[in-house]
Design a protein around this motif. Structure first.
Motif, PDB file in Angstrom:
ATOM      1  N   LEU A 115      72.458   2.049  38.428  1.00 29.33           N
ATOM      2  CA  LEU A 115      73.805   2.048  37.859  1.00 29.33           C
ATOM      3  C   LEU A 115      74.740   2.976  38.619  1.00 29.33           C
ATOM      4  N   HIS A 116      74.229   4.109  39.068  1.00 31.09           N
ATOM      5  CA  HIS A 116      75.075   5.026  39.844  1.00 31.09           C
ATOM      6  C   HIS A 116      75.462   4.405  41.177  1.00 31.09           C
ATOM      7  N   HIS A 117      74.513   3.762  41.814  1.00 33.10           N
ATOM      8  CA  HIS A 117      74.806   3.118  43.095  1.00 33.10           C
ATOM      9  C   HIS A 117      75.798   1.966  42.910  1.00 33.10           C
ATOM     10  N   LEU A 118      75.663   1.253  41.797  1.00 34.51           N
ATOM     11  CA  LEU A 118      76.593   0.169  41.485  1.00 34.51           C
ATOM     12  C   LEU A 118      78.017   0.708  41.327  1.00 34.51           C
ATOM     13  N   LEU A 119      78.164   1.777  40.542  1.00 34.51           N
ATOM     14  CA  LEU A 119      79.505   2.350  40.342  1.00 34.51           C
ATOM     15  C   LEU A 119      80.047   2.948  41.636  1.00 34.51           C
ATOM     16  N   GLY A 120      79.164   3.530  42.446  1.00 32.71           N
ATOM     17  CA  GLY A 120      79.593   4.024  43.755  1.00 32.71           C
ATOM     18  C   GLY A 120      80.060   2.883  44.652  1.00 32.71           C
ATOM     19  N   ASP A 165      88.055   0.112  49.984  1.00 30.04           N
ATOM     20  CA  ASP A 165      88.191  -0.967  50.962  1.00 30.04           C
ATOM     21  C   ASP A 165      89.470  -1.771  50.746  1.00 30.04           C
ATOM     22  N   LEU A 166      89.915  -1.824  49.492  1.00 29.66           N
ATOM     23  CA  LEU A 166      91.173  -2.510  49.194  1.00 29.66           C
ATOM     24  C   LEU A 166      92.386  -1.658  49.536  1.00 29.66           C
ATOM     25  N   GLY A 167      92.162  -0.404  49.904  1.00 34.30           N
ATOM     26  CA  GLY A 167      93.253   0.475  50.324  1.00 34.30           C
ATOM     27  C   GLY A 167      93.812   1.352  49.215  1.00 34.30           C
ATOM     28  N   TYR A 168      93.092   1.481  48.116  1.00 36.77           N
ATOM     29  CA  TYR A 168      93.566   2.287  46.986  1.00 36.77           C
ATOM     30  C   TYR A 168      92.636   3.476  46.754  1.00 36.77           C
ATOM     31  N   GLY A 169      93.150   4.463  46.022  1.00 38.79           N
ATOM     32  CA  GLY A 169      92.315   5.567  45.569  1.00 38.79           C
ATOM     33  C   GLY A 169      92.052   6.650  46.582  1.00 38.79           C
ATOM     34  N   PHE A 170      92.857   6.732  47.634  1.00 41.08           N
ATOM     35  CA  PHE A 170      92.635   7.760  48.645  1.00 41.08           C
ATOM     36  C   PHE A 170      93.284   9.093  48.294  1.00 41.08           C
ATOM     37  N   ASP A 171      94.164   9.091  47.316  1.00 41.99           N
ATOM     38  CA  ASP A 171      94.780  10.334  46.883  1.00 41.99           C
ATOM     39  C   ASP A 171      93.691  11.276  46.395  1.00 41.99           C
ATOM     40  N   LYS A 172      93.831  12.569  46.699  1.00 43.02           N
ATOM     41  CA  LYS A 172      92.793  13.544  46.363  1.00 43.02           C
ATOM     42  C   LYS A 172      92.481  13.558  44.870  1.00 43.02           C
ATOM     43  N   ALA A 173      93.503  13.544  44.046  1.00 38.88           N
ATOM     44  CA  ALA A 173      93.290  13.582  42.590  1.00 38.88           C
ATOM     45  C   ALA A 173      92.594  12.319  42.102  1.00 38.88           C
ATOM     46  N   VAL A 174      92.992  11.178  42.636  1.00 41.81           N
ATOM     47  CA  VAL A 174      92.393   9.909  42.210  1.00 41.81           C
ATOM     48  C   VAL A 174      90.941   9.817  42.672  1.00 41.81           C
ATOM     49  N   SER A 175      90.671  10.185  43.911  1.00 40.06           N
ATOM     50  CA  SER A 175      89.294  10.099  44.409  1.00 40.06           C
ATOM     51  C   SER A 175      88.378  11.072  43.670  1.00 40.06           C
ATOM     52  N   THR A 176      88.883  12.233  43.289  1.00 41.61           N
ATOM     53  CA  THR A 176      88.090  13.176  42.510  1.00 41.61           C
ATOM     54  C   THR A 176      87.806  12.625  41.117  1.00 41.61           C
ATOM     55  N   LYS A 177      88.802  12.003  40.496  1.00 39.72           N
ATOM     56  CA  LYS A 177      88.588  11.389  39.177  1.00 39.72           C
ATOM     57  C   LYS A 177      87.585  10.249  39.275  1.00 39.72           C
ATOM     58  N   MET A 178      87.656   9.469  40.334  1.00 41.84           N
ATOM     59  CA  MET A 178      86.715   8.365  40.511  1.00 41.84           C
ATOM     60  C   MET A 178      85.288   8.892  40.712  1.00 41.84           C
ATOM     61  N   PRO A 230      81.038  22.447  48.141  1.00 39.16           N
ATOM     62  CA  PRO A 230      80.846  21.098  47.596  1.00 39.16           C
ATOM     63  C   PRO A 230      81.995  20.686  46.675  1.00 39.16           C
ATOM     64  N   ILE A 231      82.499  19.502  46.903  1.00 39.74           N
ATOM     65  CA  ILE A 231      83.533  18.928  46.045  1.00 39.74           C
ATOM     66  C   ILE A 231      82.979  17.618  45.482  1.00 39.74           C
ATOM     67  N   PRO A 232      83.515  17.143  44.364  1.00 38.15           N
ATOM     68  CA  PRO A 232      82.939  15.949  43.726  1.00 38.15           C
ATOM     69  C   PRO A 232      82.796  14.747  44.646  1.00 38.15           C
ATOM     70  N   THR A 233      83.782  14.479  45.483  1.00 36.64           N
ATOM     71  CA  THR A 233      83.693  13.300  46.349  1.00 36.64           C
ATOM     72  C   THR A 233      82.576  13.449  47.378  1.00 36.64           C
ATOM     73  N   MET A 234      82.390  14.659  47.896  1.00 34.54           N
ATOM     74  CA  MET A 234      81.326  14.892  48.865  1.00 34.54           C
ATOM     75  C   MET A 234      79.957  14.748  48.192  1.00 34.54           C
ATOM     76  N   ARG A 242      84.067  11.765  39.562  1.00 31.22           N
ATOM     77  CA  ARG A 242      83.596  12.257  38.265  1.00 31.22           C
ATOM     78  C   ARG A 242      83.296  11.098  37.319  1.00 31.22           C
ATOM     79  N   ALA A 243      84.118  10.071  37.375  1.00 34.47           N
ATOM     80  CA  ALA A 243      83.902   8.908  36.509  1.00 34.47           C
ATOM     81  C   ALA A 243      82.604   8.192  36.877  1.00 34.47           C
ATOM     82  N   SER A 244      82.242   8.179  38.145  1.00 32.84           N
ATOM     83  CA  SER A 244      81.016   7.486  38.536  1.00 32.84           C
ATOM     84  C   SER A 244      79.779   8.207  38.008  1.00 32.84           C
ATOM     85  N   ILE A 245      79.778   9.537  38.000  1.00 30.16           N
ATOM     86  CA  ILE A 245      78.610  10.248  37.474  1.00 30.16           C
ATOM     87  C   ILE A 245      78.554  10.144  35.957  1.00 30.16           C
ATOM     88  N   ILE A 246      79.694  10.305  35.301  1.00 30.29           N
ATOM     89  CA  ILE A 246      79.731  10.206  33.838  1.00 30.29           C
ATOM     90  C   ILE A 246      79.420   8.774  33.402  1.00 30.29           C
TER      91      ILE A 246
END
Length: 131
Positions: free
Chosen positions: A81-86, A94-107, A19-23, A109-113
């Motif tokens: 709220l979690h579904h909203l942030l997700g 969808d805008l084409g950003y945030g696909f980098d592994k580090a960025v998607s992992t930070k996103m 399991p990884i954060p994005t999954m 983690r940020a959604s759960i926090i």
């Protein structure tokens, strides 16, 4: 010729991957979507009781005011709220950003926090306004 894929599963599943954060956030996003469906039935029950009369409204307020009712409402608040942030996370993708592994992992983690912090904030504000 030997078929080397014969003993491997045709479609990988959760027991194969670590399991990884994005999954995990993807799975939780789907679960919170289902929880929102049932939680919205509570909101509808509350609204119908408000339109029905004072006695039924008092009953619903009593049920939702019990410890179990408050825990259900707390869970519903967090799921919302979690579904909203997700959803925001998916919108960024969808805008084409945030696909980098580090960025998607930070996103992820940020959604759960963020959802936990926003849930606490909503409940603190709710209790402060109530009194």
């Amino acid at each position: 010729m030997v078929n080397v894929t014969r003993n491997r599963p045709l479609s990988p599943h959760l027991q194969i991957y670590r399991p990884i954060p994005t999954m995990v956030m993807s799975i939780v996003h789907r679960i919170t979507g289902g929880v929102l469906y049932f939680g919205t039935l509570l909101v509808a029950w509350w609204l119908v009781s408000a339109a029905t009369g004072h006695a039924s409204f008092d009953l619903v307020n009593w049920v939702l005011g019990t410890v179990i009712g408050k825990l259900v409402l707390l869970g519903y608040t967090w799921a919302l709220l979690h579904h909203l942030l997700g959803g925001f996370r998916h919108f960024v993708w969808d805008l084409g950003y945030g696909f980098d592994k580090a960025v998607s992992t930070k996103m992820a983690r940020a959604s759960i926090i963020g959802s936990l912090c926003l849930t606490v904030l909503v409940w603190v504000i709710g209790f402060l306004i109530r009194f």
